[in-house]
Design an enzyme around this catalytic site. Sequence first.
Site, short mmCIF file in Angstrom:
data_model
loop_
_atom_site.label_atom_id
_atom_site.label_comp_id
_atom_site.label_asym_id
_atom_site.label_seq_id
_atom_site.Cartn_x
_atom_site.Cartn_y
_atom_site.Cartn_z
N ASP A 172 0.80 -1.23 0.00
CA ASP A 172 0.00 0.00 0.00
C ASP A 172 0.84 1.28 0.00
O ASP A 172 0.29 2.38 -0.11
CB ASP A 172 -0.97 0.01 1.19
CG ASP A 172 -0.24 -0.01 2.54
OD1 ASP A 172 0.96 0.31 2.59
OD2 ASP A 172 -0.90 -0.34 3.54
N TYR A 263 10.85 4.12 2.28
CA TYR A 263 11.72 3.09 2.87
C TYR A 263 13.17 3.20 2.41
O TYR A 263 14.06 2.63 3.03
CB TYR A 263 11.18 1.69 2.55
CG TYR A 263 9.97 1.34 3.38
CD1 TYR A 263 10.11 0.78 4.65
CD2 TYR A 263 8.68 1.59 2.92
CE1 TYR A 263 9.00 0.47 5.43
CE2 TYR A 263 7.57 1.27 3.69
CZ TYR A 263 7.73 0.71 4.95
OH TYR A 263 6.64 0.41 5.72
P1 NAD Z 1 -1.09 -8.55 13.30
O1 NAD Z 1 -0.15 -9.40 14.07
O2 NAD Z 1 -1.97 -7.61 14.01
O3 NAD Z 1 -2.05 -9.49 12.43
C1 NAD Z 1 -1.68 -10.65 11.82
C2 NAD Z 1 -2.70 -11.73 12.10
O4 NAD Z 1 -2.30 -12.90 11.37
C3 NAD Z 1 -2.79 -12.15 13.57
O5 NAD Z 1 -4.11 -12.14 14.00
C4 NAD Z 1 -2.22 -13.57 13.58
O6 NAD Z 1 -2.82 -14.41 14.55
C5 NAD Z 1 -2.52 -14.04 12.18
N1 NAD Z 1 -1.68 -15.12 11.70
C6 NAD Z 1 -0.36 -15.35 11.93
N2 NAD Z 1 0.04 -16.45 11.29
C7 NAD Z 1 -1.04 -16.92 10.62
C8 NAD Z 1 -1.25 -18.03 9.76
N3 NAD Z 1 -0.26 -18.88 9.47
N4 NAD Z 1 -2.48 -18.24 9.24
C9 NAD Z 1 -3.49 -17.39 9.54
N5 NAD Z 1 -3.35 -16.32 10.34
C10 NAD Z 1 -2.14 -16.09 10.88
O7 NAD Z 1 -0.20 -7.79 12.22
P2 NAD Z 1 -0.54 -6.48 11.37
O8 NAD Z 1 0.34 -5.38 11.80
O9 NAD Z 1 -1.98 -6.22 11.36
O10 NAD Z 1 -0.03 -6.88 9.93
C11 NAD Z 1 -0.51 -7.99 9.21
C12 NAD Z 1 0.36 -8.21 8.00
O11 NAD Z 1 0.09 -7.24 7.00
C13 NAD Z 1 1.85 -8.10 8.27
O12 NAD Z 1 2.57 -9.03 7.48
C14 NAD Z 1 2.18 -6.71 7.81
O13 NAD Z 1 3.53 -6.52 7.53
C15 NAD Z 1 1.32 -6.67 6.58
N6 NAD Z 1 1.07 -5.35 6.00
C16 NAD Z 1 1.49 -5.16 4.73
C17 NAD Z 1 1.25 -4.00 4.09
C18 NAD Z 1 1.76 -3.84 2.70
O14 NAD Z 1 1.88 -2.75 2.21
N7 NAD Z 1 2.11 -4.90 1.99
C19 NAD Z 1 0.59 -2.97 4.74
C20 NAD Z 1 0.16 -3.18 6.06
C21 NAD Z 1 0.39 -4.38 6.68
C1 G6P Z 2 3.23 0.67 5.14
C2 G6P Z 2 3.92 -0.40 4.35
C3 G6P Z 2 3.64 -1.75 4.91
C4 G6P Z 2 3.99 -1.82 6.36
C5 G6P Z 2 3.28 -0.72 7.12
C6 G6P Z 2 3.89 -0.71 8.52
O1 G6P Z 2 1.87 0.62 4.93
O2 G6P Z 2 3.58 -0.39 3.01
O3 G6P Z 2 4.33 -2.72 4.18
O4 G6P Z 2 3.66 -3.06 6.93
O5 G6P Z 2 3.50 0.53 6.53
O6 G6P Z 2 3.12 -0.03 9.35
P1 G6P Z 2 3.30 -0.05 10.93
O7 G6P Z 2 2.38 1.06 11.28
O8 G6P Z 2 2.87 -1.42 11.38
O9 G6P Z 2 4.72 0.24 11.23
MN MN Z 3 4.41 -2.32 2.06
#
Ligand code: NAD
Ligand code: G6P
Ligand code: MN
Length: 441
Positions: A172, A263
């Site tokens: 995102d 980043y």
């Molecule tokens: P979080 O820990 O709050 O949520 C993750 C959830 O996944 C938890 O509820 C956990 O129990 C569950 N989980 C863990 N392993 C699992 C599995 N094998 N199967 C099913 N569920 C499982 O974390 P968060 O901060 O909300 O972030 C979630 C993910 O999204 C992270 O990988 C984060 O880096 C990613 N993220 C990516 C972007 C992006 O731009 N690509 C943006 C925001 C968040």
């Molecule tokens: C951005 C990035 C994600 C990352 C997030 C981290 O949205 O694109 O890849 O996971 O920031 O946010 P946080 O608030 O968890 O540091």
């Molecule tokens: Mn990202």
Amino acid sequence: MKNSFNVTIVGGGSTWTPGLLMSMCKMKDRFPIKKLVMYDIVEQRQAVIGEFAKVLLKEEYPGLEFSYTTNKEEAYKDVDFVFMQIRTGGYKMREQDEKVPLSLGVIGQETCGAGGFAYGLRSIRDMIEIVNDVRKHSKDAWILNYTNPAAIVAEALRRVFPEDKKILNICDQPVNLLRSYGRVLGMDSSKFEPVYFGLNHFGWFTNLYDDEGKDLLPKLKEVINERGFIPVDAEQRDKSWLDTYAMVQDMVKDFPDYLPNTYLQYYYYPDYKVAHLNPNYTRANEVMDGREKRVFDECRRVAEAGSAKDCHMVHNDAHGEFIVEVAESIAFNKGRIYIVIVENNGIISNIQDDAMVEVAAVLTSNGPRPLAVGTIGTFYKGLMESQLAYEKLAVDAYFEGSYEKALQALTLNRTIVSAKKAREVLDALIEANKGYWPEFK
Ligand code: NAD
Ligand code: G6P
Ligand code: MN
């Protein structure tokens, strides 16, 4: 063509889920959902958000069939779109990813440098398992993945599922940046057409066209140079994110060709960033004390009140809306342009074909059709190739269980550089990740 879809959110207990649900409600006419399932491996965590979801969806999404589960068959049977956002090891391990490297004097960050390496080696196993589980029940479902570190996850999935053309890794941050450019310029960012190239969390905007074809990038650089830069949702952001956006000004001053992904500061200024990060209270602590607490408290409150009408959920619209828009563009063959992660295959002509790159692509019902970037300049090519080699070696290290490849990967990472330091960090991370990482030979 179907006109409504079954969707499963994997990682239903994620802090980002409530915001995503709110985006689904807001966009229900654009991307109609028939059945929505949330899946997680931690029952109690997901239940808090699941109970919130029941209340919200009853009010905002009449007719939607909703459930949350820890049962794979219920989650993956007859699904059209799987949205993935898991965190293997949870925030406790994220804290280690940040603190262990910082305690040794190098960058500790969720997705960059040694922290991203540690997180990547934890994510791969779960991600492969989930894709296999999805395919067992729904061989044609689109898998849209947010799970980090997206670069390493994308490379690992590319290797294990080379023929699977329905896995799309997304981030995102380019959208967050586009919306922030909109705020800076006082314009509607949904009309922008960006040109972007790089790797995940390692890329640049080279042009930003408005709807008349005028490139807004020169003006934007000028404004950022003079006035600095803030996120579109600055009022809702923690201080560390405001600091991160502010450094875009430094990057534009040093390398004025393009507008960098936020980043890149970890790679351009590792020493400066290490000196300014608190090794005892990192972003993971800020999230656990902030977003995680606020999100779960508000979910409990709404569930108890039985109405979400006065819900004050702090969330990021770009995050929730982006994945729904991507699904919409695929579902209805919209052909809109989004920045996504795809195999290079000549898009950036002087980068190897099998690199997973982040570029703008036309999104159709057949998936992304990336737009050509052409040849990139020596500085950007050099940066990208060393980071790409780091990513490839990190994934090699996982599949081969190779200490040597892991050491090579970390040595190549610009946030580390010294092989002696890389060895020290690697040994500490092996200790911290026992049970999550493969055994190294
Ligand atoms: P979080 O820990 O709050 O949520 C993750 C959830 O996944 C938890 O509820 C956990 O129990 C569950 N989980 C863990 N392993 C699992 C599995 N094998 N199967 C099913 N569920 C499982 O974390 P968060 O901060 O909300 O972030 C979630 C993910 O999204 C992270 O990988 C984060 O880096 C990613 N993220 C990516 C972007 C992006 O731009 N690509 C943006 C925001 C968040
Ligand atoms: C951005 C990035 C994600 C990352 C997030 C981290 O949205 O694109 O890849 O996971 O920031 O946010 P946080 O608030 O968890 O540091
Ligand atoms: Mn990202």
